[in-house]
Design a protein around this motif. Structure first.
Motif, PDB file in Angstrom:
ATOM      1  N   VAL A 102       0.948  -1.091   0.010  1.00  0.00           N
ATOM      2  CA  VAL A 102      -0.266  -0.083  -0.030  1.00  0.00           C
ATOM      3  C   VAL A 102       0.929   1.303  -0.071  1.00  0.00           C
ATOM      4  N   THR A 103       0.574   2.191  -0.895  1.00  0.00           N
ATOM      5  CA  THR A 103       1.187   3.362  -0.836  1.00  0.00           C
ATOM      6  C   THR A 103       0.201   4.640  -0.659  1.00  0.00           C
ATOM      7  N   GLN A 104      -1.081   4.471  -0.899  1.00  0.00           N
ATOM      8  CA  GLN A 104      -2.045   5.740  -0.580  1.00  0.00           C
ATOM      9  C   GLN A 104      -2.893   5.189   0.521  1.00  0.00           C
ATOM     10  N   VAL A 105      -3.603   6.087   0.953  1.00  0.00           N
ATOM     11  CA  VAL A 105      -4.426   5.859   2.261  1.00  0.00           C
ATOM     12  C   VAL A 105      -5.862   5.118   1.686  1.00  0.00           C
ATOM     13  N   TRP A 106      -6.230   5.819   0.690  1.00  0.00           N
ATOM     14  CA  TRP A 106      -7.453   5.115   0.175  1.00  0.00           C
ATOM     15  C   TRP A 106      -7.403   3.498  -0.242  1.00  0.00           C
ATOM     16  N   GLN A 107      -6.183   3.134  -0.314  1.00  0.00           N
ATOM     17  CA  GLN A 107      -5.944   1.809  -0.698  1.00  0.00           C
ATOM     18  C   GLN A 107      -6.153   0.939   0.505  1.00  0.00           C
ATOM     19  N   ILE A 108      -5.707   1.408   1.599  1.00  0.00           N
ATOM     20  CA  ILE A 108      -5.990   0.992   3.063  1.00  0.00           C
ATOM     21  C   ILE A 108      -7.303   0.652   3.142  1.00  0.00           C
ATOM     22  N   TYR A 109      -8.280   1.904   2.869  1.00  0.00           N
ATOM     23  CA  TYR A 109      -9.714   1.603   3.209  1.00  0.00           C
ATOM     24  C   TYR A 109     -10.408   0.730   2.479  1.00  0.00           C
ATOM     25  N   ILE A 110      -9.775   0.377   0.904  1.00  0.00           N
ATOM     26  CA  ILE A 110     -10.381  -0.497   0.211  1.00  0.00           C
ATOM     27  C   ILE A 110     -10.190  -2.123   0.743  1.00  0.00           C
ATOM     28  N   LEU A 111      -8.920  -2.413   1.015  1.00  0.00           N
ATOM     29  CA  LEU A 111      -8.272  -3.436   1.510  1.00  0.00           C
ATOM     30  C   LEU A 111      -9.112  -4.055   2.803  1.00  0.00           C
ATOM     31  N   ILE A 112      -9.045  -2.779   3.635  1.00  0.00           N
ATOM     32  CA  ILE A 112      -9.714  -3.111   5.049  1.00  0.00           C
ATOM     33  C   ILE A 112     -11.337  -3.473   4.773  1.00  0.00           C
ATOM     34  N   PHE A 113     -11.874  -2.811   3.934  1.00  0.00           N
ATOM     35  CA  PHE A 113     -13.510  -3.296   3.730  1.00  0.00           C
ATOM     36  C   PHE A 113     -13.591  -4.872   2.987  1.00  0.00           C
ATOM     37  N   PHE A 114     -12.600  -5.003   2.309  1.00  0.00           N
ATOM     38  CA  PHE A 114     -12.546  -6.561   1.789  1.00  0.00           C
ATOM     39  C   PHE A 114     -12.189  -7.403   2.944  1.00  0.00           C
ATOM     40  N   LEU A 115     -11.275  -7.157   3.785  1.00  0.00           N
ATOM     41  CA  LEU A 115     -10.772  -8.001   4.738  1.00  0.00           C
ATOM     42  C   LEU A 115     -11.887  -8.291   5.876  1.00  0.00           C
ATOM     43  N   GLN A 116     -12.378  -7.191   6.388  1.00  0.00           N
ATOM     44  CA  GLN A 116     -13.542  -7.212   7.421  1.00  0.00           C
ATOM     45  C   GLN A 116     -14.573  -7.865   6.819  1.00  0.00           C
ATOM     46  N   SER A 117     -15.158  -7.772   5.533  1.00  0.00           N
ATOM     47  CA  SER A 117     -16.263  -8.219   4.786  1.00  0.00           C
ATOM     48  C   SER A 117     -16.074  -9.729   4.920  1.00  0.00           C
ATOM     49  N   ALA A 118     -14.907 -10.242   4.506  1.00  0.00           N
ATOM     50  CA  ALA A 118     -14.727 -11.688   4.633  1.00  0.00           C
ATOM     51  C   ALA A 118     -14.770 -12.113   6.084  1.00  0.00           C
ATOM     52  N   SER A 119     -14.393 -11.437   7.141  1.00  0.00           N
ATOM     53  CA  SER A 119     -14.416 -11.784   8.385  1.00  0.00           C
ATOM     54  C   SER A 119     -15.858 -11.883   8.829  1.00  0.00           C
ATOM     55  N   ALA A 120     -16.688 -10.995   8.449  1.00  0.00           N
ATOM     56  CA  ALA A 120     -18.140 -10.833   8.673  1.00  0.00           C
ATOM     57  C   ALA A 120     -18.708 -11.790   8.254  1.00  0.00           C
ATOM     58  N   ALA A 121     -18.190 -12.672   7.055  1.00  0.00           N
ATOM     59  CA  ALA A 121     -18.940 -13.820   6.520  1.00  0.00           C
ATOM     60  C   ALA A 121     -18.456 -14.966   7.280  1.00  0.00           C
ATOM     61  N   PHE A 122     -17.147 -14.989   7.565  1.00  0.00           N
ATOM     62  CA  PHE A 122     -16.487 -16.186   8.074  1.00  0.00           C
ATOM     63  C   PHE A 122     -17.152 -16.380   9.613  1.00  0.00           C
ATOM     64  N   THR A 123     -16.841 -15.387  10.416  1.00  0.00           N
ATOM     65  CA  THR A 123     -17.091 -15.876  11.894  1.00  0.00           C
ATOM     66  C   THR A 123     -18.333 -16.146  12.016  1.00  0.00           C
ATOM     67  N   PRO A 124     -19.734 -15.597  11.720  1.00  0.00           N
ATOM     68  CA  PRO A 124     -20.788 -16.324  12.065  1.00  0.00           C
ATOM     69  C   PRO A 124     -20.866 -17.803  11.544  1.00  0.00           C
ATOM     70  N   THR A 125     -20.627 -18.130  10.286  1.00  0.00           N
ATOM     71  CA  THR A 125     -20.597 -19.367   9.842  1.00  0.00           C
ATOM     72  C   THR A 125     -19.795 -20.401  10.612  1.00  0.00           C
TER      73      THR A 125
END
Length: 455
Positions: free
Chosen positions: A114-137
């Motif tokens: 990552v070299t830009q702040v906006w890239q952090i936001y996009i990657l965090i969204f995908f990471l946490q979305s995967a966790s939001a699906a993983f954890t309850p399952t």
């Protein structure tokens, strides 16, 4: 005499721990538990590394980046979990869990570049979305792996211990790693954690998810929340989630403010305060399986909520670091006592095919509570001072406890007499109905039971 009592206490707690660990004899659960542990450690390393990455990119504005990332995390948890649950039963559990671990590993692997702040936001969204699906399952799978309630209770306590140990172990491991590698390398550790989690899930045979009737997408998406809000004990759980959020938000948000800002101590003192909170939580988790053999879930959870309430009001009078440490330990005891049995309530309140949706609802609604209390703890602390923050969150917790008392009846039987109108003649329920039109069985909200019976 003191030595004798100490030995007796050690023996008692050793017995508690050994009893709890017997559940690891189940190979499937053992591998799933280890998958949870390595994924948690990887996530903990990512949390530390993300803070360092934010500072590297933005310097003094790192807090703003982390605050936004936290908001994105909560939004993903609240919005994605119910939607993911609507489709969770469409794929084999193992395939879904492994795929989500691979998504998380891929995102973690991308973070060092990552070299830009906006890239952090996009990657965090995908990471946490995967966790939001993983954890309850993942959570909804454990009751099927451990159908015995005592085993499941031990598993819940082990899970609580895993979370608490991670909060202590991950920063220590990060500190050691940073002496040899840059913070970018810790994202590799996160990737390894998620890959190891996927490998452990692959190594076992998971119970098949029960067949689910065909339903519209909107019905599947909202089903967990509808079951949740239609069940009195779960409405009580929602109110108690808010109490837990009040207590934990005060600890997580304002520990550093109290220790380093008010008392003028070091980062090490801040870390020790978190250790006391985690230690209290672990102490509670160890003893909880024995407690729940003799005490109803409602009583144990309300007692835990009461401990948190007392701690919040006692915090108004805190004057020194020496008084903060035992108070933080008590916070941990109350928090674990309140939170750990929640899985038992969800299991008791749903059919197997509805568990993913119900666990997803709990995941989303509990994080909605934190979305309220996290900024509240920060804003009140910055604007009015920490005494007002303790008091304000204490008042909110007191209201939530009163609501829980009112909506979750003390007499909460699993089997409830009720009446059906217009049942088809071929329905199995008709064999249970007596001459008065009433029948009785374990009651859960489902297609045939859309409303809770009135007393």
């Amino acid at each position: 005499m003191h030595l004798k009592n100490s030995r007796k206490s050690f023996v008692i707690y050793s017995e508690f721990i050994l009893t709890m660990l017997t559940v690891l004899a189940n190979r499937t659960y053992r591998h799933l538990f280890l998958a949870q542990v390595v994924a948690l450690i990887g996530t903990g390393l990512a949390t530390v590394a993300l803070g360092l990455l934010a500072f590297d990119l933005a310097g003094g504005n790192a807090g703003q980046i982390l605050g936004t990332a936290l908001a994105i995390k909560m939004a993903a948890y609240i919005g994605v979990a119910p939607i993911a649950a609507a489709f969770a039963n469409r794929w084999p559990r193992k395939n879904l869990l492994v795929a989500l671990d691979l998504v998380r590993a891929t995102v973690a692997l991308a973070l060092p570049f990552v070299t830009q702040v906006w890239q952090i936001y996009i990657l965090i969204f995908f990471l946490q979305s995967a966790s939001a699906a993983f954890t309850p399952t993942f959570q909804a799978t454990i009751p099927d792996v451990l159908p015995n309630e005592e085993d499941y209770t031990n598993a819940l306590s082990l899970s609580r211990l895993a979370y608490d140990l991670e909060s202590v172990a991950s920063p220590m491991l990060a500190a050691v790693l940073l002496t040899f590698i840059s913070f970018h390398g810790m994202f590799i550790g996160t990737t390894i954690g998620f890959l190891a989690s996927a490998a452990l899930v692959v190594s076992v045979l998971l119970p098949k998810a029960p067949p689910v009737p065909e339903r519209k997408v909107l019905d599947r998406t909202t089903r967990g929340i509808r079951i949740y809000l239609s069940t009195p004990r779960l409405r009580g759980l929602l109110a108690l989630n808010l109490v837990a959020a009040c207590g934990s938000a005060m600890v997580i948000i304002n520990t550093v403010v109290l220790v380093q800002g008010t008392f003028g101590l070091t980062q090490r003192a801040t870390a020790l305060a978190f250790v006391f909170f985690g230690g209290g939580s672990m102490l509670s988790a160890i003893t909880l399986p024995r407690i729940l053999k003799n005490v109803p879930d409602r009583s144990a959870m309300l007692f835990g909520a009461s401990i948190l309430l007392v701690c919040l009001f006692l915090g108004v009078f805190i004057e020194s670091y020496a008084t903060l440490l035992p108070l933080w330990c008590a916070f941990g005891i109350g928090y674990s006592l309140l939170q750990t049995p929640s899985g038992r309530l969800l299991r008791r309140s749903s059919h197997a095919e509805d568990r993913p949706a119900l666990f997803a609802a709990q995941f989303a609604l509990s994080h909605a509570c934190w979305l309220i209390t996290y900024p509240l703890a920060g804003w009140l602390g910055a604007g009015l001072g920490l005494q007002w923050t303790f008091g304000g969150l204490g008042i909110l917790a007191a209201v939530a406890i009163m609501i829980s008392f009112m909506v979750w009846p003390k007499n909460d039987p699993e089997s409830i007499p009720h009446i059906h109108d217009n049942l088809p003649n071929e329905d199995a329920h008709t064999n249970l109905v007596n001459q008065s039109g009433r029948h009785e069985h374990v009651f859960m909200i489902d297609d045939l039971h859309s409303r809770w019976p009135k007393n």
